[in-house]
Design an enzyme around this catalytic site. Structure first.
Site, PDB file in Angstrom:
ATOM      1  N   SER A 101       0.020  -8.073  -2.114  1.00  0.00           N
ATOM      2  CA  SER A 101       1.232  -7.741  -2.864  1.00  0.00           C
ATOM      3  C   SER A 101       1.094  -8.084  -4.347  1.00  0.00           C
ATOM      4  O   SER A 101       0.253  -7.538  -5.046  1.00  0.00           O
ATOM      5  CB  SER A 101       2.425  -8.453  -2.233  1.00  0.00           C
ATOM      6  OG  SER A 101       3.641  -7.973  -2.751  1.00  0.00           O
ATOM      7  N   ASP A 240       4.801  -3.549  -8.395  1.00  0.00           N
ATOM      8  CA  ASP A 240       3.800  -4.606  -8.189  1.00  0.00           C
ATOM      9  C   ASP A 240       2.564  -3.992  -7.544  1.00  0.00           C
ATOM     10  O   ASP A 240       2.460  -2.773  -7.398  1.00  0.00           O
ATOM     11  CB  ASP A 240       4.371  -5.767  -7.371  1.00  0.00           C
ATOM     12  CG  ASP A 240       4.676  -5.388  -5.931  1.00  0.00           C
ATOM     13  OD1 ASP A 240       4.843  -4.185  -5.652  1.00  0.00           O
ATOM     14  OD2 ASP A 240       4.750  -6.288  -5.076  1.00  0.00           O
ATOM     15  N   ASP A 242       1.313  -3.583  -4.623  1.00  0.00           N
ATOM     16  CA  ASP A 242       1.384  -2.666  -3.477  1.00  0.00           C
ATOM     17  C   ASP A 242       2.627  -1.786  -3.528  1.00  0.00           C
ATOM     18  O   ASP A 242       2.938  -1.090  -2.567  1.00  0.00           O
ATOM     19  CB  ASP A 242       1.299  -3.422  -2.146  1.00  0.00           C
ATOM     20  CG  ASP A 242       2.516  -4.285  -1.862  1.00  0.00           C
ATOM     21  OD1 ASP A 242       3.180  -4.716  -2.826  1.00  0.00           O
ATOM     22  OD2 ASP A 242       2.807  -4.559  -0.686  1.00  0.00           O
ATOM     23  N   ASP A 244       5.830  -2.158  -3.427  1.00  0.00           N
ATOM     24  CA  ASP A 244       7.055  -2.329  -2.633  1.00  0.00           C
ATOM     25  C   ASP A 244       8.098  -3.116  -3.421  1.00  0.00           C
ATOM     26  O   ASP A 244       9.168  -3.430  -2.913  1.00  0.00           O
ATOM     27  CB  ASP A 244       6.767  -2.993  -1.287  1.00  0.00           C
ATOM     28  CG  ASP A 244       6.298  -4.441  -1.404  1.00  0.00           C
ATOM     29  OD1 ASP A 244       6.018  -4.900  -2.540  1.00  0.00           O
ATOM     30  OD2 ASP A 244       6.200  -5.118  -0.366  1.00  0.00           O
TER      31      ASP A 244
END
Length: 445
Positions: A101, A240, A242, A244
């Protein structure tokens, strides 16, 4: 039963340090294949972000899953919510995300989606862990899983994102700076907004395996804010690693965080008749201003524990669609089964168009309360509200704040820390009370 490896969002850590090693990840793939695969759901999709270790762990997972007799579909770099969507649309047994992440490149992690594109239940994660304690075996050669790359994955997800807003809406005339965090959305996000008509300046969209989230993205918006103002853009979008998580910047360079974006989306849904008398789920850390603004508009609000997993649980319990965190994890369950930075941004842009207001004007519908947090180191992890003197001190602070503020004491889930958070209308009072309460915690715990 306590989980040994799975945390609140999969398994995460520093690359090369157990369990984030190729040996463990290969066995994790095998265990996932054994638990999640079946004769009718005989494939698992794998996507990743752009950190350099993703190649290694992709290969390890592929080997382990194939050894279990399940086929693999490789999506390549793909936002986490895109993997959730493609898991569903390909009718796969599960989706696997290789990502840490918003963390730096030297960390990585593995998280899973069910066939329905949702986080795995605790019972399923425990079953996978039970296989990790068994000897890894390989099916006979004629039953080994096969692997193939899905060349259409990015295009499919781009169209899915575009379809999340009415076909009558375009982004014509809108000037946007998109910060891709050198992450999974580096190619996809700019295309989504461009294809809908916006003039897009893509930045931090040249990943090299090591620069993911480095001084950019949703956790560091300084560069984006300067670019928005310097280039005269209408707004900035920060994702960010990834994708999400979403933070936005208005045309003046002011940050619009997850609480403010959640308010804009929920209020816009109410105005458009899409809220259907439902409410919004925030967290214990959501700003008090969000709660008060929603309630003033007749929109229900409840708080979950910190973490999108807990937000999702309350959304399902209340059968509501909208929830999120201050950090920018925003969930629109009428659009996707998990938090989605690109889709959340599109919902905000639709509200701007519908109400003919700038992002700055929409943000002003909610007044954020000053918030101060003090982290207090303690000798061991413990519940601060089991100490009588701490409880007494909290009551005194709450009495002084009355209905103009909020007190939260929370033990860190990963470190021996007590987080002391105070919100109120007056910054000086909030800072004074936070330090006062922190001193009591430090003395008595």
């Amino acid at each position: 039963m306590t989980k040994k490896y799975f945390g609140t969002d999969g398994i995460r850590g520093k690359v090369g340090e157990y369990p984030i090693t190729p040996e463990f990840v290969m066995k994790l793939g095998w265990a996932a294949g054994k638990v999640l695969g079946s004769a009718t759901r005989d494939r698992i999709v794998i996507g990743k972000d752009t950190r350099i270790s993703g190649y290694m762990f992709e290969s390890a997972l592929e080997a382990g899953i194939a050894a279990s007799g399940i086929n693999v579909q490789l999506l390549g770099p793909m936002p986490t919510p895109g993997i959730a969507y493609l898991t569903r649309t390909f009718r796969a047994a599960a989706g696997i995300v290789i990502s840490a992440s918003h963390n730096s490149y030297y960390d990585n992690g593995i998280k899973f989606f069910s066939a329905q594109g949702t986080k795995l239940d605790d019972e399923v994660e425990l079953e996978i862990e039970s296989y990790l304690d068994k000897e890894m075996t390989t099916v006979s050669s004629d039953k080994l899983g096969k692997a193939r790359r899905v060349s259409t994955a990015a295009g499919r997800y781009i169209e899915f994102c575009k379809a999340s807003i009415p076909s009558t809406h375009t982004l014509d005339g809108l000037r946007i700076v998109v910060d891709c965090a050198n992450g999974a959305a580096y190619s996809i996000a700019p295309k989504v907004f461009r294809e809908l008509g916006a003039t897009v300046q893509a930045v931090f969209n040249e990943p090299d395996g090591l620069n993911i989230n480095e001084s950019c993205g949703a956790t560091d918006t300084d560069a984006l804010a300067k670019l928005v103002v310097g280039n005269g853009a209408d707004l900035g979008i920060a994702l960010d690693g990834d994708a999400d998580r979403l933070i936005m910047v208005d045309h003046t360079g002011e940050i619009v965080d997850g609480d403010e974006l959640l308010y804009i989306i929920a209020k816009g849904a109410q105005t458009a008749g899409r809220l259907n008398n439902s409410g919004v789920v925030g967290t214990l850390m959501s700003n008090l201003g969000l709660e008060k603004a929603l309630k003033a508009d007749g929109i229900g609000f409840v708080r979950a524990n910190v973490g999108d997993r807990h937000v999702m649980a309350l959304l399902k319990k209340h059968q509501w669609n909208f929830g999120g965190e201050s950090s920018g994890h925003l969930i629109c369950l009428d659009k996707n089964t998990t938090g989605d930075g690109i889709i959340a941004a599109l919902q905000v842009l639709v509200v701007m168009a519908n109400e003919k207001k700038s992002l700055a004007e929409l943000k002003n519908g909610m007044t954020k309360y000053p918030q101060t947090m003090v982290n207090v180191k303690v000798s061991k992890r413990q519940d601060p509200m089991k100490n009588a003197k701490v409880v007494e001190a909290v009551k005194e602070v709450e009495s002084e704040l009355a209905d103009t503020g909020r007190v939260l004491l929370r033990a860190s889930g990963t470190e021996p820390l007590i987080r002391v958070m105070i919100e109120g209308e007056d910054t000086a009072q909030v800072e004074r009370l936070a330090n006062q309460l922190a001193d009591v915690v430090k003395t008595n715990l």
